[in-house]
Design a protein around this motif. Structure first.
Motif, PDB file in Angstrom:
ATOM      1  N   ASP A   4       1.480   6.793  -8.557  1.00  0.00           N
ATOM      2  CA  ASP A   4       1.979   6.401  -7.513  1.00  0.00           C
ATOM      3  C   ASP A   4       3.287   6.077  -7.663  1.00  0.00           C
ATOM      4  OD1 ASP A   4       1.852   4.027  -8.772  1.00  0.00           O
ATOM      5  OD2 ASP A   4       1.441   2.766  -6.981  1.00  0.00           O
ATOM      6  N   CYS A   5       3.909   6.475  -8.700  1.00  0.00           N
ATOM      7  CA  CYS A   5       5.335   6.286  -8.839  1.00  0.00           C
ATOM      8  C   CYS A   5       5.981   7.523  -9.479  1.00  0.00           C
ATOM      9  CB  CYS A   5       5.656   4.962  -9.798  1.00  0.00           C
ATOM     10  SG  CYS A   5       7.413   4.389 -10.200  1.00  0.00           S
ATOM     11  N   PHE A   6       7.060   8.000  -8.849  1.00  0.00           N
ATOM     12  CA  PHE A   6       7.874   9.253  -9.175  1.00  0.00           C
ATOM     13  C   PHE A   6       9.135   8.638  -9.490  1.00  0.00           C
ATOM     14  CE2 PHE A   6       9.945  13.155  -8.815  1.00  0.00           C
ATOM     15  CZ  PHE A   6       9.127  14.068  -9.096  1.00  0.00           C
ATOM     16  N   VAL A   7       9.847   9.167 -10.663  1.00  0.00           N
ATOM     17  CA  VAL A   7      10.882   9.007 -11.000  1.00  0.00           C
ATOM     18  C   VAL A   7      12.042   9.999 -10.870  1.00  0.00           C
ATOM     19  CG1 VAL A   7      12.469   8.116 -13.044  1.00  0.00           C
ATOM     20  CG2 VAL A   7      10.001   7.158 -12.917  1.00  0.00           C
ATOM     21  N   VAL A   8      13.205   9.563 -10.419  1.00  0.00           N
ATOM     22  CA  VAL A   8      14.123  10.727 -10.212  1.00  0.00           C
ATOM     23  C   VAL A   8      15.443  10.336 -10.762  1.00  0.00           C
ATOM     24  CG1 VAL A   8      13.135  11.611  -7.927  1.00  0.00           C
ATOM     25  CG2 VAL A   8      14.912   9.730  -7.914  1.00  0.00           C
ATOM     26  N   GLY A   9      16.358  11.265 -11.143  1.00  0.00           N
ATOM     27  CA  GLY A   9      17.704  11.213 -11.554  1.00  0.00           C
ATOM     28  C   GLY A   9      18.577  11.299 -10.576  1.00  0.00           C
ATOM     29  N   GLY A  48       0.632  -1.340   0.101  1.00  0.00           N
ATOM     30  CA  GLY A  48      -0.060  -0.135   0.088  1.00  0.00           C
ATOM     31  C   GLY A  48       0.941   1.302  -0.016  1.00  0.00           C
ATOM     32  N   ARG A  49       2.016   1.182  -0.462  1.00  0.00           N
ATOM     33  CA  ARG A  49       2.753   2.383  -0.419  1.00  0.00           C
ATOM     34  C   ARG A  49       3.317   2.743  -1.934  1.00  0.00           C
ATOM     35  NH1 ARG A  49       4.426   4.698   4.748  1.00  0.00           N
ATOM     36  NH2 ARG A  49       4.228   2.777   6.209  1.00  0.00           N
ATOM     37  N   ARG A  50       3.492   4.127  -2.080  1.00  0.00           N
ATOM     38  CA  ARG A  50       3.839   4.581  -3.185  1.00  0.00           C
ATOM     39  C   ARG A  50       5.503   4.508  -3.610  1.00  0.00           C
ATOM     40  NH1 ARG A  50       2.789  10.609  -3.183  1.00  0.00           N
ATOM     41  NH2 ARG A  50       3.645  10.368  -0.869  1.00  0.00           N
ATOM     42  N   ILE A  51       6.115   4.812  -4.814  1.00  0.00           N
ATOM     43  CA  ILE A  51       7.490   4.517  -4.858  1.00  0.00           C
ATOM     44  C   ILE A  51       8.263   5.833  -5.513  1.00  0.00           C
ATOM     45  CG2 ILE A  51       8.976   3.059  -6.285  1.00  0.00           C
ATOM     46  CD1 ILE A  51       5.229   2.065  -6.364  1.00  0.00           C
ATOM     47  N   VAL A  52       9.250   6.007  -5.073  1.00  0.00           N
ATOM     48  CA  VAL A  52      10.036   6.973  -5.611  1.00  0.00           C
ATOM     49  C   VAL A  52      11.488   5.960  -6.249  1.00  0.00           C
ATOM     50  CG1 VAL A  52      12.114   8.698  -5.403  1.00  0.00           C
ATOM     51  CG2 VAL A  52       9.963   8.977  -4.018  1.00  0.00           C
ATOM     52  N   LEU A  53      11.407   6.132  -7.834  1.00  0.00           N
ATOM     53  CA  LEU A  53      12.197   4.922  -8.188  1.00  0.00           C
ATOM     54  C   LEU A  53      13.412   6.130  -8.891  1.00  0.00           C
ATOM     55  CD1 LEU A  53      12.627   2.191  -9.662  1.00  0.00           C
ATOM     56  CD2 LEU A  53      11.068   2.987 -11.530  1.00  0.00           C
ATOM     57  N   ALA A  54      14.568   5.528  -8.488  1.00  0.00           N
ATOM     58  CA  ALA A  54      15.669   6.273  -9.274  1.00  0.00           C
ATOM     59  C   ALA A  54      16.215   5.504 -10.440  1.00  0.00           C
ATOM     60  CB  ALA A  54      17.034   5.946  -8.213  1.00  0.00           C
ATOM     61  N   ARG A  55      16.244   6.235 -11.439  1.00  0.00           N
ATOM     62  CA  ARG A  55      16.736   5.477 -12.565  1.00  0.00           C
ATOM     63  C   ARG A  55      17.992   5.143 -12.657  1.00  0.00           C
ATOM     64  NH1 ARG A  55      15.805  10.937 -14.200  1.00  0.00           N
ATOM     65  NH2 ARG A  55      13.840  11.329 -15.620  1.00  0.00           N
ATOM     66  N   GLY A  56      19.045   5.491 -12.078  1.00  0.00           N
ATOM     67  CA  GLY A  56      20.424   4.812 -12.034  1.00  0.00           C
ATOM     68  C   GLY A  56      20.903   4.509 -13.502  1.00  0.00           C
TER      69      GLY A  56
END
Length: 403
Positions: free
Chosen positions: A274-279, A254-262
């Motif tokens: 619910d998914c936010f992408v960061v560099g 039940g959690r959202r995600i911060v996804l690092a591209r890497g």
């Protein structure tokens, strides 16, 4: 290394940093006003391909790295008082310091690679040890032979050209009898771990004051803290479906995600909000805002998560990463995933441990016990040894490389 350079400058010294010419490293050093002196190939070209480097790659790269260090460091360290080197095996750095008549320090970020009676060496290209050999002393002697096979011929060829005596144990010559350990004693206890006289300074932290983007701030504020997922430079090692597995496991909680591209270029599996992408991002600030950090177990990511009080799930891939996973689990500040390739179920189970109130409380308690002055401690030690009682005017050369 950038954190150490900053502290040296603030104490009145000049710092020069030699490192692989990846753009990320140049940008990092630019934040502290230190230009990067390019050394060897980019790290991306070595570890971020479609497959992990092979033994043949290692035997080709090792002499190239030795030659690059002799050439680059001889010029960069000219006029310096100290040459400090780090990396998996920075063969060539101490030799340049010896030729220039300046002090040499080897620094590491974990004890995993140092000879020890208590644990065997990690994997290294070359002739493997017999499967039935269990004596750690013998295994470390065989590890030294593998290092010699990788670096010895090239190193001694360059030493002979400079009129220096040959080295018969490259590994121990590089490490010295008194290596510095740039890691926190809580996360990485060194007492009794090796026969070497370790100098533990604490982790070298570069304070990051960069703001998070407005979009990321809005995402963080919109609901309960999300779970961060990132695997850094492990492009050639992580399973191809790692983003799908991680997102599914986190959503099941039940959690959202911060996804690092890497370096692997991880991407969302759908267009859900619910998914936010960061560099490139300020992890020091971000990790204080998340429910947990799922990562590969790099020394830096582990330490940054611990200082932020963020529970961790470590999915180790190579080298020292299983060590950090075990330390996270032993300290009760997160979970160590069993193996490098999680399934949705196995990662869900690891997250179930990390997301408990008890783990969160323990992570915050450990965070409060971790000092942040390791880089200042190391900088003062370097300068006191070079110019006792007079820091101004000293020059320190740093070098690091993938080999």
């Amino acid at each position: 290394m950038a954190g150490l350079a900053l502290e040296l400058q603030e104490l009145g010294a000049e710092a020069r940093v030699c490192a692989p010419p990846d753009g990320e490293f140049a940008a990092l050093l630019a934040r502290v006003g230190v230009p990067l002196v390019p050394l060897g190939p980019t790290v991306r070209s070595v570890v971020a391909g479609t497959r992990p480097p092979t033994a043949n790659d290692a035997f080709r790269l090792a002499p190239e790295l030795v030659a690059a260090r002799f050439e680059t460091l001889t010029a960069a360290a000219d006029g310096c008082d100290v040459l400090l080197a780090t990396g998996l095996m920075p063969a060539g750095a101490r030799d340049v310091a010896e030729k220039l008549g300046i002090r040499y320090v080897f620094a590491c970020f974990h004890v995993f690679g140092l000879p020890s009676r208590h644990f065997p060496p990690g994997a290294r290209p070359g002739k493997p040890s017999p499967r039935d050999e269990t004596d750690n002393r013998v295994l470390w002697e065989q590890d030294a032979q593998r290092v010699n096979a990788l670096y010895g011929e090239a190193l001694n060829s360059h030493r002979a050209a400079l009129g220096l005596p040959l080295v018969d144990n490259v590994r121990d010559y590089v490490f010295t009898d008194q290596p510095w350990l740039a890691a926190d004693a809580t996360l990485c206890p060194s007492q009794g771990m090796t026969d070497l006289d370790i100098v533990q300074t604490g982790a070298w932290v570069l304070p990051d004051v960069r703001p998070l983007s407005q979009e990321l701030e809005a995402f963080l504020d919109a609901d309960a803290p999300p779970v961060y997922v990132g695997f850094g430079s492990m492009a050639a090692y992580i399973p191809k479906d790692i983003a799908r597995v991680a997102i599914a496991a986190i959503r099941a909680h039940g959690r959202r995600i911060v996804l690092a591209r890497g370096w692997a270029g991880l991407a969302p599996i759908d267009d859900a909000d619910d998914c936010f992408v960061v560099g490139e991002v300020n992890q020091q600030a971000l990790f204080r805002r998340v429910a947990a950090v799922v990562h590969h177990g790099g020394a830096g990511t582990t330490a940054t998560s611990a200082r932020a009080g963020a529970p961790q799930v470590v999915v180790p891939q190579i080298a020292d990463q299983p060590y950090w996973a075990a330390r996270v689990a032993a300290l009760g500040i997160g979970a160590a995933h069993d193996g490098p390739a999680p399934t949705v179920d196995s990662l869900f189970a690891a997250l179930a441990t990390a997301l408990t109130p008890e783990t969160r409380a323990r992570a915050r308690a450990v965070a409060g016990a971790i000092p942040t002055d390791g880089a200042r401690v190391a900088a003062k030690m370097l300068l006191d040894a070079s110019h006792p009682g007079q820091a101004a005017g000293a020059r320190v050369n740093h070098t690091e490389s993938p080999g």
